[in-house]
Motif scaffolding. Structure first.
Motif, PDB file in Angstrom:
ATOM      1  N   GLY A 456       0.812  -1.208   0.000  1.00 34.12           N
ATOM      2  CA  GLY A 456       0.000   0.000   0.000  1.00 34.12           C
ATOM      3  C   GLY A 456       0.845   1.257   0.000  1.00 34.12           C
ATOM      4  O   GLY A 456       1.717   1.436   0.852  1.00 34.12           O
ATOM      5  N   GLY A 457       0.609   2.134  -0.977  1.00 36.14           N
ATOM      6  CA  GLY A 457       1.270   3.431  -1.020  1.00 36.14           C
ATOM      7  C   GLY A 457       0.380   4.516  -0.451  1.00 36.14           C
ATOM      8  O   GLY A 457      -0.615   4.237   0.222  1.00 36.14           O
ATOM      9  N   PRO A 458       0.688   5.773  -0.733  1.00 36.49           N
ATOM     10  CA  PRO A 458      -0.081   6.879  -0.139  1.00 36.49           C
ATOM     11  C   PRO A 458      -1.553   6.887  -0.533  1.00 36.49           C
ATOM     12  O   PRO A 458      -2.406   7.241   0.282  1.00 36.49           O
ATOM     13  N   ASN A 459      -1.878   6.502  -1.756  1.00 32.75           N
ATOM     14  CA  ASN A 459      -3.282   6.485  -2.160  1.00 32.75           C
ATOM     15  C   ASN A 459      -4.052   5.416  -1.403  1.00 32.75           C
ATOM     16  O   ASN A 459      -5.196   5.624  -0.975  1.00 32.75           O
ATOM     17  N   ALA A 460      -3.427   4.249  -1.243  1.00 32.56           N
ATOM     18  CA  ALA A 460      -4.082   3.184  -0.479  1.00 32.56           C
ATOM     19  C   ALA A 460      -4.252   3.587   0.971  1.00 32.56           C
ATOM     20  O   ALA A 460      -5.320   3.397   1.565  1.00 32.56           O
ATOM     21  N   ARG A 461      -3.195   4.155   1.560  1.00 31.13           N
ATOM     22  CA  ARG A 461      -3.273   4.530   2.975  1.00 31.13           C
ATOM     23  C   ARG A 461      -4.318   5.604   3.221  1.00 31.13           C
ATOM     24  O   ARG A 461      -4.923   5.661   4.291  1.00 31.13           O
ATOM     25  N   SER A 462      -4.551   6.453   2.220  1.00 31.25           N
ATOM     26  CA  SER A 462      -5.532   7.527   2.415  1.00 31.25           C
ATOM     27  C   SER A 462      -6.946   6.976   2.595  1.00 31.25           C
ATOM     28  O   SER A 462      -7.798   7.636   3.200  1.00 31.25           O
ATOM     29  N   LEU A 463      -7.210   5.774   2.061  1.00 33.59           N
ATOM     30  CA  LEU A 463      -8.527   5.167   2.224  1.00 33.59           C
ATOM     31  C   LEU A 463      -8.707   4.530   3.595  1.00 33.59           C
ATOM     32  O   LEU A 463      -9.806   4.081   3.929  1.00 33.59           O
ATOM     33  N   LEU A 464      -7.655   4.472   4.377  1.00 37.54           N
ATOM     34  CA  LEU A 464      -7.705   3.821   5.681  1.00 37.54           C
ATOM     35  C   LEU A 464      -7.561   4.819   6.819  1.00 37.54           C
ATOM     36  O   LEU A 464      -7.489   4.424   7.981  1.00 37.54           O
ATOM     37  N   ASP A 465      -7.526   6.104   6.502  1.00 35.77           N
ATOM     38  CA  ASP A 465      -7.367   7.142   7.516  1.00 35.77           C
ATOM     39  C   ASP A 465      -8.648   7.947   7.668  1.00 35.77           C
ATOM     40  O   ASP A 465      -9.411   8.118   6.707  1.00 35.77           O
TER      41      ASP A 465
END
Length: 518
Positions: A456-465
């Motif tokens: 997971g990069g920044p785009n993936a992590r943004s969906l989990l925050d």
């Protein structure tokens, strides 16, 4: 003459169903109007159908009898499906009344027309469409019987069957519900033989075996044979605390669960399903039963598991005495909040005879250990894994047990699914204390991202925050009429919990914690 709507309410009341969680629409207006002719029915308005279905689940778990819901057509049922799924997995009985278009109107394919029966079948053990007012009483009685047997019973009520006269003046009798059996005698005998071998045995408990009587029988078996006791990951209702038999819960994470089960040669299932991982992960087994382990289903989900355990205890335990949890509380901690610090505060202050509704998810770290020696209490869990369950279930549990404090330990992400349950709690004056763990993240999904091996990069992590913006639960709660405060230290949390316990009505405490998964 009696209308179908009046027959519905009269038969529900005669069957002991006197609470209805409702989010009605046009097709249900005659049922709403009939409430004034049947004042024994307590109708509770919810602002979202998922709150209605979750509240009915919580009510039935604690009252040991069904509640009803009143939902509007297929879309209303769709909004309530997630918590009906949780109720189905819990074996909770609910009379799920779904209004439908008038039968004479169905041919027009109006905008809200849908396949209600098809949707309901995914979460219901019993589904039936009433064809007219003369059938309403008998159909309602059959739905009550199915709910008493532990099923979600969906009764589809067309509007013309509701408004029309011609229904029976007297409620229909509810068919008797067969008593639950005590499992398979052959499996019981095989399990008894396994317990006598001296090989590692594990009793995995679910259903009513996680109540005090079932745990006591399991405790006798463990004391006499050396078997271990464990309960399924998310029990429907676990009775625990000082003076009761303590039981470890099977872990949610498959690697940890596999460690707990390792070395077991004989696995005895009493009301529990055979353990499996919640999800399939690349390169990992989904079946958690250790290789070479023998499995014995001594009582199925539909059986009287506690009575079955008592029979087994009589065969193998003699006069053995179960080990009981001693009264013991953690010291009140100090300093900044973390999940484990919140657990210690909860363990130190949990009131006697409390009902704990646990949807803390990743933030539940430390809760079992911190509360094992607390005063006796009931612990309700997210049986089906569909989040947005905690706030509604606490609402229903408080209605079922008005003389007991209800504590809802609630993750922030899942709280947002059904946050409007707070409004119902305020309207009904319910004694619910909600602790929201605000870590501004879907921490469980961070965990799963790593577990499945996805990079997971920044785009993936943004969906989990949940930090842009970070939800303000104090404002959300006060806006719905629930007094609220924020705690960032153990001292502030202890003060807020003590105040909430002393004051009647609902309260919310926003606990600011770091995520367990960075």
């Amino acid at each position: 003459m009696t209308t179908g709507a009046q027959a519905l309410l009269r038969t529900l009341l005669a069957g002991g169903v006197d609470v209805c969680f409702a989010n009605p629409g046009t097709s249900e207006m005659h049922a709403v109007a009939a409430l004034d002719t049947e004042p024994g029915m307590r109708a509770v308005l919810t602002l979202f159908e998922g709150v209605a279905t979750g509240a009915a689940d919580g009510f039935a778990r604690m009252a040991d009898r069904p509640a009803a819901t009143l939902l509007h057509l297929g879309p209303g049922l769709g909004n309530g499906l997630a918590n009906l799924h949780n109720a189905r997995r819990a074996g909770t009985g609910i009379v799920n009344v779904v209004g439908d278009h008038a039968l004479t109107h169905a041919k027009y394919d109006a905008p809200l027309q849908s396949d209600i029966a098809g949707m309901a079948a995914t979460v219901s053990g019993w589904v039936h469409l009433t064809r007219g007012p003369a059938q309403v009483a008998a159909d309602t009685a059959a739905a009550v019987a199915a709910a008493r047997a532990g099923q979600v019973a969906t009764l589809i009520l067309p509007a013309d069957a509701s408004w029309s006269e011609g229904a029976a003046d007297e409620p229909a009798p509810v068919p008797p519900v067969p008593e639950r059996g005590t499992g398979n005698p052959e499996s019981l005998a095989a399990a008894a033989a396994a317990l006598r071998t001296g090989e590692p045995c594990l009793l995995l408990l679910g259903g009513d075996a996680t109540r005090e009587a079932g745990l006591a029988a399991a405790g006798r078996i463990a004391a006499a044979t050396g078997a271990r006791i464990m309960v399924e990951t998310f029990p429907t209702r676990l009775q625990r605390g000082a003076g009761r038999v303590p039981a470890e819960r099977l872990a949610y994470l498959p690697d940890r669960a596999a460690q707990q089960l390792a070395g077991t040669r004989h696995l005895l299932l009493a009301g529990a399903r055979s353990p499996v991982a919640f999800f399939g992960h690349p390169g990992k087994r989904g079946d958690l039963v250790p290789e070479g382990c023998h499995v014995y289903e001594i009582a199925g989900r539909e059986d009287a598991a506690a009575l079955t355990l008592a029979e087994l205890a009589d065969q193998v335990a003699g006069d053995a005495t179960a080990h009981l949890a001693p009264a013991r509380r953690p010291e009140l901690p100090t300093g900044p909040l973390r999940a484990d610090v919140v657990a210690a505060v909860v363990g130190a202050l949990l009131p006697e005879n409390a009902v704990v509704v646990d949807e803390a998810n990743t933030s539940s770290v430390g809760l079992p250990a911190a509360t094992t020696g607390a005063p006796p209490h009931d612990w309700l869990c997210l049986t089906g894994g569909a989040i947005g369950w905690g706030l509604p279930t606490a609402t229903g549990a408080a209605l079922a047990c008005p003389d007991r404090p209800v504590w809802n330990l609630q993750a922030d992400g899942s709280a947002l699914y059904t946050i409007t349950a707070l409004w119902t709690q305020a309207r009904e004056g319910l004694d619910v204390t909600t602790v929201v763990y605000n870590n501004a993240a879907y921490a469980i999904l961070r965990l799963e991202l790593a577990a499945v091996g996805a990079a997971g990069g920044p785009n993936a992590r943004s969906l989990l925050d949940l930090d842009r913006p970070r939800p303000d639960f104090v404002s959300l709660a006060t806006g719905m009429g629930v007094p609220a405060s924020r705690a960032e230290t153990a001292e502030e949390l202890a003060t807020a919990l003590s105040r909430a316990t002393a004051e009647p009505g609902p309260h919310l405490i926003e606990a600011i914690v770091p995520p367990v998964v960075p």
